[in-house]
Design an enzyme around this catalytic site. Structure first.
Site, PDB file in Angstrom:
ATOM      1  N   ASP A   9       0.831  -1.204   0.000  1.00 21.06           N
ATOM      2  CA  ASP A   9       0.000   0.000   0.000  1.00 21.06           C
ATOM      3  C   ASP A   9       0.870   1.261   0.000  1.00 21.06           C
ATOM      4  OD1 ASP A   9      -2.312   1.451   0.050  1.00 21.06           O
ATOM      5  OD2 ASP A   9      -3.011   0.722   1.998  1.00 21.06           O
ATOM      6  N   ASP A  10       0.657   2.117  -0.982  1.00 16.66           N
ATOM      7  CA  ASP A  10       1.403   3.389  -1.080  1.00 16.66           C
ATOM      8  C   ASP A  10       2.916   3.189  -1.179  1.00 16.66           C
ATOM      9  OD1 ASP A  10      -0.923   4.815  -1.034  1.00 16.66           O
ATOM     10  OD2 ASP A  10      -0.471   5.983   0.752  1.00 16.66           O
TER      11      ASP A  10
ATOM     12  N   CYS B  84      -6.427   4.748  -3.163  1.00 13.83           N
ATOM     13  CA  CYS B  84      -6.506   3.284  -3.212  1.00 13.83           C
ATOM     14  C   CYS B  84      -7.741   2.740  -3.912  1.00 13.83           C
ATOM     15  CB  CYS B  84      -6.514   2.706  -1.806  1.00 13.83           C
ATOM     16  SG  CYS B  84      -5.144   3.218  -0.820  1.00 13.83           S
TER      17      CYS B  84
ATOM     18  N   HIS C 273     -10.051  -2.199  -1.873  1.00 12.44           N
ATOM     19  CA  HIS C 273     -10.220  -1.224  -0.801  1.00 12.44           C
ATOM     20  C   HIS C 273     -11.437  -1.686   0.010  1.00 12.44           C
ATOM     21  CE1 HIS C 273      -9.510   2.579   1.159  1.00 12.44           C
ATOM     22  NE2 HIS C 273     -10.821   2.670   1.288  1.00 12.44           N
TER      23      HIS C 273
ATOM     24  N   ASP D 221       0.215  -0.234  -5.148  1.00 14.09           N
ATOM     25  CA  ASP D 221      -1.147  -0.028  -5.647  1.00 14.09           C
ATOM     26  C   ASP D 221      -1.309   1.250  -6.478  1.00 14.09           C
ATOM     27  OD1 ASP D 221      -0.914   1.634  -3.451  1.00 14.09           O
ATOM     28  OD2 ASP D 221      -2.938   1.279  -2.721  1.00 14.09           O
ATOM     29  N   HIS D 222      -0.261   2.062  -6.600  1.00 16.85           N
ATOM     30  CA  HIS D 222      -0.386   3.305  -7.378  1.00 16.85           C
ATOM     31  C   HIS D 222       0.731   3.445  -8.390  1.00 16.85           C
ATOM     32  CE1 HIS D 222      -3.459   4.409  -4.590  1.00 16.85           C
ATOM     33  NE2 HIS D 222      -2.618   4.448  -3.588  1.00 16.85           N
TER      34      HIS D 222
END
Ligand SMILES: *[C@@H]1O[C@H](CO)[C@@H](O)[C@H](O)[C@H]1NC(C)=O
Ligand SMILES: *[C@@H]1O[C@H](CO)[C@@H](O)[C@H](O)[C@H]1NC(C)=O
Ligand SMILES: *[C@@H]1O[C@H](CO)[C@@H](O)[C@H](O)[C@H]1NC(C)=O
Ligand SMILES: *[C@@H]1O[C@H](CO)[C@@H](O)[C@H](O)[C@H]1NC(C)=O
Ligand SMILES: *[C@@H]1O[C@H](CO)[C@@H](O)[C@H](O)[C@H]1NC(C)=O
Ligand SMILES: *[C@@H]1O[C@H](CO)[C@@H](O)[C@H](O)[C@H]1NC(C)=O
Length: 322
Positions: A30-31, A69, A123, A320-321
């Site tokens: 995440d991130d 997200c 999410h 995720d990005h």
């Protein structure tokens, strides 16, 4: 690490050429920025991800479908852009908006795989129908670590010995509620699943493990700080607002400001800046949280080895990005 469009193509190619069906381990952090050893970024210590990368296809061009997200995950898990899913926020479910699209795990499930979700894959909440898209995507109800409920709890020790809800939050795990942390629980759960599925080698599985770190709060076992002495941490080389950037694209980091440690700094709204010494502390803890997550990845890879699953499992690792 992996642009998902290329990643999916890669998976499909492998699946087509293999005799039996290969298992899939999909790991989503995440991130996570691509500031990793395998991308030549020296300061980060990520030996497990680097080792995986050295045996893998590494994608050097990364794409953020959207910088939050819910939309980003809905996008890469359905292989559709946000302008098709119509998911632009954290509470819209694509099945109720853009369309009743088949997801990546659902496709595997529909084709004879048993599919598992551990931690944050979709999410959670309204963005995935309050069920993480179960039962469409998953064979068993998704697992969420119980200690994720302390995300906004005052568990970070401050200099005065009191507990705060901080952004910078190295902790003694033994002093935490339930004496553990979310990603540690997710790793344990995923290892149990590996042990279980290894008893049925003829049954292919799709195991998705979503780690919460290095997303804020930067809460991680204190010992990872030792990897990153503060005097070796540097400020971002490009801290200022790019001249032609539309202001709507410059985030005033509202979810940092609600944390006790940042609140105490009286940072001016909307764009700060954060005092330099705090920028260094945040960067140091982001690095430490990334190394902590890297260790979780290492445990998953070791688990595959221990259960004789490595040669029959495709591993995809991604942020995720983009
Ligand atoms: C991707 O970047 C890494 C690190 O900079 C480099 O070693 C590798 O050759 C690059 N791969 C491709 C396909 O460009
Ligand atoms: C979504 O955006 C892409 C890229 O701009 C464009 O090619 C595509 O046609 C758009 N799709 C829809 C459904 O609007
Ligand atoms: C959505 O698709 C699933 C199968 O993928 C189907 O079971 C369900 O009925 C569909 N829902 C709607 C509202 O069409
Ligand atoms: C592993 O299998 C056992 C026995 O079937 C079951 O009780 C347990 O819930 C399974 N664990 C996981 C993490 O799925
Ligand atoms: C922030 O403001 C409060 C209240 O005005 C003050 O007590 C405190 O010293 C300030 N802190 C800093 C770091 O300037
Ligand atoms: C390990 O997996 C391979 C490939 O599926 C299989 O041929 C071999 O018998 C397995 N070994 C053990 C000890 O289970």
């Amino acid at each position: 690490m992996m642009n998902i469009w290329h990643g999916l193509l890669f998976l499909l190619v492998l699946l087509t050429i293999s005799e039996g069906k290969l298992n899939v381990l999909l790991i989503v952090a995440d991130d996570l920025r691509p500031s990793l050893g395998c991308y030549g970024y020296e300061p980060l210590i990520t030996p497990n991800i680097d080792l995986l990368a050295s045996q893998s296809v590494v994608f050097n061009r990364t794409y953020a479908q959207q910088a939050i997200c819910g939309p980003s995950r809905a996008s890469f898990l359905t292989s559709r852009r946000p302008n098709t899913t119509h998911v632009y926020d954290q509470h819209t479910y694509w099945r109720k908006r853009g369309g009743n699209f088949t997801t990546l795990p659902q496709h595997f499930k529909n084709n004879g795989y048993v599919t598992f979700s551990v931690g944050k894959i979709f999410h959670p909440g309204a963005a995935s129908g309050k069920t993480d898209d179960y039962p469409y995507s998953w064979s068993v109800p998704p697992y969420h670590p119980s200690t994720q409920q302390y995300k906004m709890a005052k568990v970070c020790p401050g200099p005065d010995g009191k507990l705060y809800m901080n952004i910078v939050c190295p902790v003694d795990v033994i002093a935490m509620p339930e004496k553990t942390l979310p990603d540690l629980q997710s790793t344990q759960h995923a290892l149990q699943i590996m042990q279980n599925v290894s008893r049925f080698p003829e049954q292919p599985f799709f195991l998705a493990v979503g780690y919460h770190k290095p997303h804020i709060p930067l809460k991680y076992p204190r010992e990872y700080l030792n990897l990153y002495p503060l005097d070796k941490i540097h400020l971002a080389p490009d801290p200022s607002l790019p001249p032609k950037l539309p202001l709507v694209a410059w985030n005033p980091w509202a979810d940092l400001r609600e944390r006790d440690d940042v609140k105490m700094l009286n940072v001016s709204f909307p764009y700060g800046p954060l005092p330099k010494h705090y920028q260094l502390l945040v960067r140091q803890s982001y690095y430490a949280a990334t190394s902590y997550m890297d260790d979780q990845v290492g445990q998953l890879l070791k688990g595959l080895d221990q259960h004789n699953l490595s040669s029959t499992t495709v591993i995809v690792f991604m942020g995720d990005h983009g």
